[in-house]
Motif scaffolding. Sequence first.
Motif, PDB file in Angstrom:
ATOM      1  N   ALA A  19       1.106  -1.117   0.222  1.00  0.00           N
ATOM      2  CA  ALA A  19      -0.121  -0.080   0.233  1.00  0.00           C
ATOM      3  C   ALA A  19       0.714   1.005   0.264  1.00  0.00           C
ATOM      4  CB  ALA A  19      -0.851   0.130   1.259  1.00  0.00           C
ATOM      5  N   LEU A  23       0.955   4.113  -3.037  1.00  0.00           N
ATOM      6  CA  LEU A  23       0.961   5.611  -2.523  1.00  0.00           C
ATOM      7  C   LEU A  23       2.188   6.496  -3.012  1.00  0.00           C
ATOM      8  CD1 LEU A  23      -1.755   5.381   0.522  1.00  0.00           C
ATOM      9  CD2 LEU A  23      -2.462   5.753  -1.727  1.00  0.00           C
ATOM     10  N   LEU A  56      -6.859  -0.127  -0.839  1.00  0.00           N
ATOM     11  CA  LEU A  56      -7.144   0.889  -1.367  1.00  0.00           C
ATOM     12  C   LEU A  56      -8.149   2.043  -1.631  1.00  0.00           C
ATOM     13  CD1 LEU A  56      -3.834   1.817  -2.192  1.00  0.00           C
ATOM     14  CD2 LEU A  56      -3.848   1.675  -0.696  1.00  0.00           C
ATOM     15  N   ALA A  82       0.149   4.675   4.458  1.00  0.00           N
ATOM     16  CA  ALA A  82      -0.744   3.850   4.870  1.00  0.00           C
ATOM     17  C   ALA A  82      -0.338   2.768   6.224  1.00  0.00           C
ATOM     18  CB  ALA A  82      -1.934   2.966   3.651  1.00  0.00           C
TER      19      ALA A  82
END
Length: 596
Positions: A19, A23, A56, A82
């Motif tokens: 994650a 991102l 996500l 995250a």
Amino acid sequence: MTYAAENPLSDAGRNDDLADEFLGALEALGGSAGNGRLRETLEWDEASYEAVKADLLSRRLIVPGRGRGGSVALADGSAVEASGNGQAASRAPRTRAPNGSRAASAPSSFEQAFRAIDDCLRKEAGCGTELDYTEQTSWLLFLKYLDGLEDDKAAVAALEGRSYAPILEEPYRWNSWAAPKTASGQLDHHAALTGDDLRDFVNQRLFPYLERFKQRASGPNTIEYKIGEIFGELRNKISSGYNLREIIDVIDGLRFRSQAEKHELSMLYEEKIKRMGNAGRNGGEYYTPRPLIRAIVQVVNPQIGESVYDPAVGSAGFLCEAFEFMRKGGAEGRELSTEDLETLQSRTFTGKEKKSLAYVIAIMNMILHGIEAPKVLHTNTLTENLSDVQERDRFDVILANPPFGGSERKEVQQNFEIRTGETAFLFLQHFIRLLRAGGRAGVVIKNTFLSNTDNASVALRQKLLSDCNLHTVLDCPGGTFQGAGVKTVVLFFEKGAPSHKVWFYQLDPGRNLGKTNPLNDRDLAEFVELQKSFADSPKSWSVAMDSIDPESWDLSVKNPHGGEAVALRSPQEIMAEIVSLDAESAEVLGRIRAWV
């Protein structure tokens, strides 16, 4: 262990890592991107990408984009890590271009800045390819970096109560000619050069001044020498002083002083190098896929205190990835001391590069990855006489992807025991000679090296197997190198003892590799894991030396676990198919012409 594409998020810790990576890449691309572009940047397979994206989306950290073909964007206020502990860690701030630049009207990420620079360069008649864009961006980035380095050194000197003598004289410093500032820190439009005045200053005064540093430098490892090398080989191809002014304004808005900023910029610079490598058939010359490099580094496992060498450094991908691996504590992930970090910075990495553009890119790439004074020498490695090599010239680790298919002059071939016109074979002899006893290497070479029957190939295989322990051969699938048009293998060996058994691994990602579906880290995870114990599997097997023909020393990749035999077509069959396809193409074009 292989990461299963069917359930890529089965491990919670790994879920968080993926994650964060997703991102971070999306942030580096400006906060929104098409699915194809983002997946290519991440170098993930489709199943893993879709699984992380779905996770996500469900957590509302990203939202579907509005672009055609499918895209995603960071959710408002979601530009955060995250983290697995539930706490949000801020990302690196986005930079703004200075007042007066074309990108000043909106917040500008590094990605947007690079796009703005490329847009300007496309207007230039002398800049027609990705190679030109990267070259011209590189020398400007280097001067911007040098300005920051001077500021840092001056600040340290002031804290220690001593004076600091700048490397560059006042008229040639970035803040004097490129981006003079007012008292409020804004660009001083009255003092800033532009148009023909700016172009003439760069071509007639700046470049000649910087080129002279090579003669004044105390040695080839100094920053002064590198300044002279870079500006003695390159030239400014931006003929419009107004375009140059616009590009300088954008670059002046970039900040890469913190580690986070350098990491983001290094990602984008790597992406430029990848595009440059994919621009023509010489893709592998500048860009080796980073997942492949990371797997090679993990297997070779360089340690703090060891010297790491790449004599065909290209864009310095091997040295940068080795630096990242060692900086994070290697396979054990141990914490490094201040002394370890100093060793890593100043006494670990050495590269050599023949081509001017690659030399500049290598230095810039290493700087952006955090190596402050890269030891990269601008030289033709193969002109060195191997008989002159002494123990102090040798290295503990060699990581390299030498150029394929090139040729060297007869006088250069005289430096080698086995004389051949094939550049890669000369480099392999260089690797063997430059390794210390007990030294380790991971090098890429054409797969035909394993089976060619010419005298040089046979003699070189015999030398490799006799002087070194060739313990692992990684057979890479077609498409690993975009635009290169050749299949490759990776040889892993240690110097000092003959080979007894060779472990082969036949990499099969289960899909056709290509520009939009490149090799990724998960494709190589099983290889890295099985290699630790040289385990047999449907893709891996071992070959004992006593089973190898002592006349040919043939090391062809022949998986004993089966698989369908590949029927090779004759040249006549291939030509017949080409003729047939040409006829079909002509027929289709004829129909199209009839419609127009």
